[in-house]
Write a protein that holds these residues in place. Sequence first.
Motif, mmCIF file in Angstrom:
data_model
loop_
_atom_site.group_PDB
_atom_site.id
_atom_site.type_symbol
_atom_site.label_atom_id
_atom_site.label_comp_id
_atom_site.label_asym_id
_atom_site.label_seq_id
_atom_site.Cartn_x
_atom_site.Cartn_y
_atom_site.Cartn_z
ATOM 1 N N THR A 267 64.467 -29.034 24.310
ATOM 2 C CA THR A 267 65.052 -28.058 25.232
ATOM 3 C C THR A 267 64.055 -26.992 25.646
ATOM 4 N N VAL A 268 62.847 -27.023 25.103
ATOM 5 C CA VAL A 268 61.897 -25.931 25.328
ATOM 6 C C VAL A 268 61.283 -26.024 26.723
ATOM 7 N N SER A 269 60.962 -24.861 27.275
ATOM 8 C CA SER A 269 60.366 -24.782 28.607
ATOM 9 C C SER A 269 58.935 -24.276 28.547
ATOM 10 N N SER A 270 58.248 -24.552 27.462
ATOM 11 C CA SER A 270 56.861 -24.136 27.299
ATOM 12 C C SER A 270 55.935 -25.326 27.471
ATOM 13 N N SER A 271 54.868 -25.122 28.214
ATOM 14 C CA SER A 271 53.887 -26.197 28.390
ATOM 15 C C SER A 271 52.961 -26.300 27.189
ATOM 16 N N LYS A 272 53.091 -25.392 26.198
ATOM 17 C CA LYS A 272 52.208 -25.372 25.035
ATOM 18 C C LYS A 272 52.833 -26.056 23.820
ATOM 19 N N MET A 273 53.860 -26.827 24.031
ATOM 20 C CA MET A 273 54.525 -27.509 22.914
ATOM 21 C C MET A 273 53.583 -28.498 22.240
ATOM 22 N N PRO A 274 53.712 -28.708 20.923
ATOM 23 C CA PRO A 274 52.894 -29.698 20.202
ATOM 24 C C PRO A 274 53.435 -31.113 20.440
ATOM 25 N N PHE A 275 53.254 -31.591 21.635
ATOM 26 C CA PHE A 275 53.915 -32.813 22.091
ATOM 27 C C PHE A 275 53.551 -34.022 21.221
ATOM 28 N N SER A 276 52.267 -34.213 20.935
ATOM 29 C CA SER A 276 51.853 -35.377 20.141
ATOM 30 C C SER A 276 52.473 -35.356 18.751
ATOM 31 N N ASP A 277 52.579 -34.152 18.159
ATOM 32 C CA ASP A 277 53.204 -34.058 16.838
ATOM 33 C C ASP A 277 54.692 -34.357 16.905
ATOM 34 N N TYR A 278 55.352 -33.952 17.983
ATOM 35 C CA TYR A 278 56.769 -34.302 18.139
ATOM 36 C C TYR A 278 56.941 -35.817 18.139
ATOM 37 N N LEU A 279 56.038 -36.516 18.830
ATOM 38 C CA LEU A 279 56.162 -37.968 18.921
ATOM 39 C C LEU A 279 55.999 -38.628 17.554
ATOM 40 N N ARG A 280 55.279 -37.983 16.641
ATOM 41 C CA ARG A 280 55.113 -38.538 15.290
ATOM 42 C C ARG A 280 56.452 -38.600 14.555
ATOM 43 N N LEU A 281 57.385 -37.747 14.922
ATOM 44 C CA LEU A 281 58.671 -37.704 14.218
ATOM 45 C C LEU A 281 59.544 -38.921 14.505
ATOM 46 N N LEU A 282 59.258 -39.619 15.602
ATOM 47 C CA LEU A 282 60.129 -40.724 16.014
ATOM 48 C C LEU A 282 59.866 -41.996 15.223
ATOM 49 N N ARG A 283 60.948 -42.698 14.955
ATOM 50 C CA ARG A 283 60.874 -44.008 14.318
ATOM 51 C C ARG A 283 60.523 -45.055 15.370
ATOM 52 N N VAL A 284 60.295 -46.273 14.927
ATOM 53 C CA VAL A 284 60.036 -47.383 15.848
ATOM 54 C C VAL A 284 61.217 -47.524 16.807
ATOM 55 N N GLY A 285 60.904 -47.589 18.096
ATOM 56 C CA GLY A 285 61.942 -47.720 19.112
ATOM 57 C C GLY A 285 62.642 -46.424 19.461
ATOM 58 N N GLY A 286 62.142 -45.305 18.933
ATOM 59 C CA GLY A 286 62.774 -44.018 19.183
ATOM 60 C C GLY A 286 62.575 -43.517 20.606
ATOM 61 N N THR A 287 63.311 -42.463 20.941
ATOM 62 C CA THR A 287 63.289 -41.916 22.307
ATOM 63 C C THR A 287 63.085 -40.412 22.265
ATOM 64 N N PHE A 288 62.180 -39.938 23.123
ATOM 65 C CA PHE A 288 61.958 -38.507 23.326
ATOM 66 C C PHE A 288 62.492 -38.148 24.711
ATOM 67 N N VAL A 289 63.400 -37.164 24.760
ATOM 68 C CA VAL A 289 63.995 -36.747 26.031
ATOM 69 C C VAL A 289 63.644 -35.284 26.290
ATOM 70 N N GLN A 290 62.995 -35.017 27.410
ATOM 71 C CA GLN A 290 62.656 -33.654 27.790
ATOM 72 C C GLN A 290 63.699 -33.128 28.772
ATOM 73 N N ILE A 291 64.377 -32.033 28.395
ATOM 74 C CA ILE A 291 65.347 -31.436 29.317
ATOM 75 C C ILE A 291 64.947 -30.024 29.737
ATOM 76 N N GLY A 292 64.099 -29.350 28.955
ATOM 77 C CA GLY A 292 63.543 -28.086 29.409
ATOM 78 C C GLY A 292 62.523 -28.349 30.511
ATOM 79 N N LEU A 293 62.393 -27.423 31.444
ATOM 80 C CA LEU A 293 61.501 -27.626 32.587
ATOM 81 C C LEU A 293 60.455 -26.519 32.659
ATOM 82 N N PRO A 294 59.295 -26.723 32.011
ATOM 83 C CA PRO A 294 58.233 -25.721 32.079
ATOM 84 C C PRO A 294 57.739 -25.529 33.510
ATOM 85 N N GLU A 295 57.312 -24.304 33.809
ATOM 86 C CA GLU A 295 56.747 -24.043 35.131
ATOM 87 C C GLU A 295 55.347 -24.644 35.256
#
Length: 376
Positions: A267-295
């Motif tokens: 839900t975050v709207s920051s372009s400085k999010m630790p995106f690669s680390d977030y992806l590490r949390l997902l299991r095989v076949g998992g899904t990352f959904v971005q709903i916050g809209l950074p400028e």
Amino acid sequence: MAAPSSPPSKTFLGWVAHDTWPKNPLTFGPFEPKPFTDTDIEIKISHCGVCGSELHTLRSGWGPTNYPCVVGHEIVGTVVRVGSAVPTLASSPAARDIKVGDRVGVGAQSNSCLRPDCDECQAGIENLCSRGTGTYNSKYPDGSKSHGGYALHWRGPAHFVFKIPDALPSAAAAPLLCGGITSFAPLLNNGAGPGKKVGIIGIGGLGHMGILFAKALNCDRVVAISRRSNKRDDALNRLGADDYIATDEDPDWAKKHSRSLDLLVSTVSSSKMPFSDYLRLLRVGGTFVQIGLPEEPMPAFSAWPLSQKGIKITGSSIGSPAEIRKMLELAAEKKVLPWVQERPMSDVNNVLLDMDAGKARYRYVLVNDVESQAKL
């Protein structure tokens, strides 16, 4: 200046942005709504939630705003006028029963093309129609501007007006119409439910509703993810999350929680999010959904997680009318009530400043009432 009890036929009154905010505060005055048609509904507004989208729009953060502009797309009020064609509206059987005196709501979308050759509209995903109209800072097919709910009245197509269940107080229902559906739709459409482990990134206006809906959908495990631990008690003991990750306070968080979640909703709207680390949390076949809209653009990331774990990265935008009705029914049944702080609409400029400063816990709702209007 006292507000009138009913609007003039061609002019409404509201809190209008005439130039870039916050340098130029909103001022109370007249604006011109869309022309009333036989498929429209007119609402006397009682409540309007304050969404982060308003801040982006008012300061032209997502692009140049078409001033003058009246923002607000979490609208609840009472129907005062119904177009003659609404009782037989072919495009929306659910809108046919709406009558004068009903308590209704309007979200972030107020129109779509509804054409027979529109794949999206015919599939019931009107929110993805390329000819859609936003509830504010947009235009209807006739060229008239759309204006939102920081006002005394709203007018627009009945197809995008929703009856509010009796079990939902108006102040709680208002944030559901944008923030709620924005959090609910990606959960609904990506399999959240029994057997699924879900993470919600960002514990604010959107995120706290994401936790509430993930619990209402009976997910096996719901993990709240924030930069600091200052919202831990809210998340675990009041919202119902099962675990909490404070990313700024634990340097090993990504490793510790690697491959633990099926679905991540950011839900975050920051372009400085630790995106690669977030992806590490997902299991095989998992899904990352971005709903916050950074400028600013999203951060770069390695493509390895896509191939090594077969994960999917996607986004979600508000929700369709059918999804909004489903959300309202679930919220009424499971008592999903956003945390709101009610503020007088006449104090809107201070409310926006507080919202921008991150003071909301977790959603401000503007209230139109006789006392606050009398102060104008």
